[in-house]
Design a protein around this motif. Structure first.
Motif, PDB file in Angstrom:
ATOM      1  N   VAL A 147      27.447 -11.859 -22.227  1.00  0.00           N
ATOM      2  CA  VAL A 147      27.027 -11.330 -20.661  1.00  0.00           C
ATOM      3  C   VAL A 147      27.536 -12.279 -19.683  1.00  0.00           C
ATOM      4  O   VAL A 147      27.771 -13.367 -19.770  1.00  0.00           O
ATOM      5  CB  VAL A 147      25.526 -11.213 -20.621  1.00  0.00           C
ATOM      6  CG1 VAL A 147      24.698 -12.517 -20.579  1.00  0.00           C
ATOM      7  CG2 VAL A 147      25.105 -10.421 -19.393  1.00  0.00           C
ATOM      8  N   GLU A 148      28.177 -11.483 -18.645  1.00  0.00           N
ATOM      9  CA  GLU A 148      28.481 -12.013 -17.655  1.00  0.00           C
ATOM     10  C   GLU A 148      27.562 -11.620 -16.211  1.00  0.00           C
ATOM     11  O   GLU A 148      27.358 -10.058 -16.412  1.00  0.00           O
ATOM     12  CB  GLU A 148      29.915 -11.821 -17.229  1.00  0.00           C
ATOM     13  CG  GLU A 148      31.106 -12.288 -18.226  1.00  0.00           C
ATOM     14  CD  GLU A 148      31.371 -13.739 -18.227  1.00  0.00           C
ATOM     15  OE1 GLU A 148      30.789 -14.376 -17.236  1.00  0.00           O
ATOM     16  OE2 GLU A 148      31.927 -14.138 -18.965  1.00  0.00           O
ATOM     17  N   ALA A 149      27.098 -12.295 -14.995  1.00  0.00           N
ATOM     18  CA  ALA A 149      26.520 -11.833 -13.935  1.00  0.00           C
ATOM     19  C   ALA A 149      27.136 -12.286 -12.747  1.00  0.00           C
ATOM     20  O   ALA A 149      27.714 -13.444 -12.598  1.00  0.00           O
ATOM     21  CB  ALA A 149      25.050 -12.401 -14.317  1.00  0.00           C
ATOM     22  N   PHE A 150      26.712 -11.410 -11.783  1.00  0.00           N
ATOM     23  CA  PHE A 150      27.148 -11.683 -10.408  1.00  0.00           C
ATOM     24  C   PHE A 150      26.088 -11.050  -9.367  1.00  0.00           C
ATOM     25  O   PHE A 150      25.435 -10.241  -9.715  1.00  0.00           O
ATOM     26  CB  PHE A 150      28.526 -10.774 -10.270  1.00  0.00           C
ATOM     27  CG  PHE A 150      29.733 -11.143 -11.282  1.00  0.00           C
ATOM     28  CD1 PHE A 150      30.464 -12.061 -11.121  1.00  0.00           C
ATOM     29  CD2 PHE A 150      29.662 -10.362 -12.569  1.00  0.00           C
ATOM     30  CE1 PHE A 150      31.472 -12.485 -12.059  1.00  0.00           C
ATOM     31  CE2 PHE A 150      30.573 -10.514 -13.432  1.00  0.00           C
ATOM     32  CZ  PHE A 150      31.501 -11.593 -13.330  1.00  0.00           C
ATOM     33  N   GLU A 151      26.193 -11.560  -8.315  1.00  0.00           N
ATOM     34  CA  GLU A 151      25.152 -11.194  -7.411  1.00  0.00           C
ATOM     35  C   GLU A 151      25.747 -10.996  -5.930  1.00  0.00           C
ATOM     36  O   GLU A 151      26.361 -11.737  -5.553  1.00  0.00           O
ATOM     37  CB  GLU A 151      24.067 -12.353  -7.432  1.00  0.00           C
ATOM     38  CG  GLU A 151      22.764 -11.769  -6.497  1.00  0.00           C
ATOM     39  CD  GLU A 151      21.613 -12.630  -6.643  1.00  0.00           C
ATOM     40  OE1 GLU A 151      20.671 -12.297  -7.431  1.00  0.00           O
ATOM     41  OE2 GLU A 151      21.464 -13.815  -5.842  1.00  0.00           O
ATOM     42  N   GLY A 152      25.449  -9.892  -5.156  1.00  0.00           N
ATOM     43  CA  GLY A 152      25.783  -9.731  -3.874  1.00  0.00           C
ATOM     44  C   GLY A 152      24.703  -9.477  -2.865  1.00  0.00           C
ATOM     45  O   GLY A 152      23.516  -9.327  -3.404  1.00  0.00           O
ATOM     46  N   ARG A 153      25.025  -9.416  -1.671  1.00  0.00           N
ATOM     47  CA  ARG A 153      23.873  -9.378  -0.542  1.00  0.00           C
ATOM     48  C   ARG A 153      24.535  -8.771   0.701  1.00  0.00           C
ATOM     49  O   ARG A 153      25.553  -8.994   1.129  1.00  0.00           O
ATOM     50  CB  ARG A 153      23.234 -10.832  -0.108  1.00  0.00           C
ATOM     51  CG  ARG A 153      22.504 -10.828   0.792  1.00  0.00           C
ATOM     52  CD  ARG A 153      21.984 -12.292   0.942  1.00  0.00           C
ATOM     53  NE  ARG A 153      20.990 -12.322   2.209  1.00  0.00           N
ATOM     54  CZ  ARG A 153      20.096 -13.159   2.283  1.00  0.00           C
ATOM     55  NH1 ARG A 153      19.644 -14.089   1.621  1.00  0.00           N
ATOM     56  NH2 ARG A 153      19.493 -13.291   3.494  1.00  0.00           N
ATOM     57  N   VAL A 154      23.666  -8.068   1.358  1.00  0.00           N
ATOM     58  CA  VAL A 154      23.947  -7.630   2.731  1.00  0.00           C
ATOM     59  C   VAL A 154      22.751  -7.691   3.615  1.00  0.00           C
ATOM     60  O   VAL A 154      21.582  -7.277   3.186  1.00  0.00           O
ATOM     61  CB  VAL A 154      24.380  -6.122   2.767  1.00  0.00           C
ATOM     62  CG1 VAL A 154      23.398  -5.032   2.230  1.00  0.00           C
ATOM     63  CG2 VAL A 154      24.999  -5.634   4.118  1.00  0.00           C
ATOM     64  N   ASP A 155      22.822  -8.080   4.843  1.00  0.00           N
ATOM     65  CA  ASP A 155      21.914  -8.441   5.773  1.00  0.00           C
ATOM     66  C   ASP A 155      21.758  -7.264   6.651  1.00  0.00           C
ATOM     67  O   ASP A 155      22.760  -6.709   6.978  1.00  0.00           O
ATOM     68  CB  ASP A 155      22.079  -9.751   6.409  1.00  0.00           C
ATOM     69  CG  ASP A 155      21.703 -10.854   5.338  1.00  0.00           C
ATOM     70  OD1 ASP A 155      20.935 -11.339   5.111  1.00  0.00           O
ATOM     71  OD2 ASP A 155      22.476 -11.496   4.999  1.00  0.00           O
ATOM     72  N   GLY A 156      20.506  -7.100   7.343  1.00  0.00           N
ATOM     73  CA  GLY A 156      20.451  -6.027   8.256  1.00  0.00           C
ATOM     74  C   GLY A 156      19.099  -5.979   8.506  1.00  0.00           C
ATOM     75  O   GLY A 156      18.052  -7.031   8.525  1.00  0.00           O
ATOM     76  N   THR A 157      18.460  -4.810   9.474  1.00  0.00           N
ATOM     77  CA  THR A 157      17.232  -4.989   9.875  1.00  0.00           C
ATOM     78  C   THR A 157      16.589  -3.388   9.536  1.00  0.00           C
ATOM     79  O   THR A 157      17.224  -2.670   9.169  1.00  0.00           O
ATOM     80  CB  THR A 157      17.054  -4.744  11.403  1.00  0.00           C
ATOM     81  OG1 THR A 157      18.118  -3.879  11.945  1.00  0.00           O
ATOM     82  CG2 THR A 157      17.780  -6.519  11.955  1.00  0.00           C
ATOM     83  N   LEU A 158      15.301  -3.467   9.550  1.00  0.00           N
ATOM     84  CA  LEU A 158      14.468  -2.382   9.221  1.00  0.00           C
ATOM     85  C   LEU A 158      14.552  -1.308  10.423  1.00  0.00           C
ATOM     86  O   LEU A 158      14.394  -1.911  11.563  1.00  0.00           O
ATOM     87  CB  LEU A 158      12.895  -2.608   8.849  1.00  0.00           C
ATOM     88  CG  LEU A 158      13.108  -3.625   7.413  1.00  0.00           C
ATOM     89  CD1 LEU A 158      11.503  -3.598   7.086  1.00  0.00           C
ATOM     90  CD2 LEU A 158      13.649  -2.871   6.390  1.00  0.00           C
TER      91      LEU A 158
END
Length: 209
Positions: A147-158
């Motif tokens: 298994v290979e794993a990767f993580e991403g993210r995006v910031d914002g506001t509600l």
């Protein structure tokens, strides 16, 4: 990826062919399929193969993505890609986080889930911030257990009330930084270019294709 002696191992490459999308979420399957289309990958969903949904017992996004991918690859005999993603709200100490889908209840009612998130933030008082981010963990597993794993993210506001019907999940209440519209109002191509899932995909594509 490291072996048992802490030495770096080469990341396994994925060739063209059939890939199981280890999800029963139609919106997520569609979005992942669109992101994979340019790479010669033929996708089939876990629901189309009648694969069961495993209990998500992990304590992180990556742990849950890995257990879903490993089970789908084992049962199907094909490489499998799983996504575990969620909305993390600063004022709620990162909740709903890995429990984002569970906040929608057994009927997966994300209108209810968005209301619960907003009510929880409002209950923190007028000084509670609206900062939030989406996280996406991708796990790519092979039938032999690799298994290979990767993580991403995006910031914002509600934002409230929710706006738009083009996304899924919490998209209508999330406005990414630097943009004047919600994910629910964005055209798919625009969202794919900068979302948490796109961030994780870019890392995966650079590594395995």
């Amino acid at each position: 990826m490291s072996d048992e002696f802490g030495q770096e191992q080469a990341i396994r490459k994925l060739g063209p062919g059939k890939l199981v999308i280890a999800s029963h979420n139609a919106g997520k399957v569609r979005e992942i399929g669109e992101l994979l289309a340019p790479h010669g990958i033929e996708t089939v969903s876990a629901s189309a193969l009648d694969l069961p949904e495993p209990e998500e017992t992990g304590t992180t996004f990556i742990a849950n993505a890995e257990l879903k991918a490993i089970q789908a690859a084992d049962l199907s005999g094909l490489p499998a890609l799983a996504d575990d993603s969620g909305l993390c709200v600063d004022a709620l100490n990162g909740d709903p986080g890995i429990f984002s889908a569970r906040w929608a209840g057994p009927d997966k009612d994300f209108r209810l889930a968005m209301q619960k998130v907003w009510d929880a933030v409002e209950a923190r008082g007028p000084d509670a911030g609206r900062d939030a981010h989406f996280v996406c963990a991708l796990a790519l597993a092979w039938p032999d257990g690799h298994v290979e794993a990767f993580e991403g993210r995006v910031d914002g506001t509600l934002i409230w009330p929710p706006r738009g019907h083009k996304g899924f999940g919490y998209d209508p209440m999330f406005q990414p930084l630097g943009h004047a519209i919600s994910f629910g109002e964005m055209e798919p191509d625009r969202k794919h270019a900068m979302s948490h899932r796109a961030d994780a995909f870019a890392k995966m594509v650079a590594a395995v294709f």
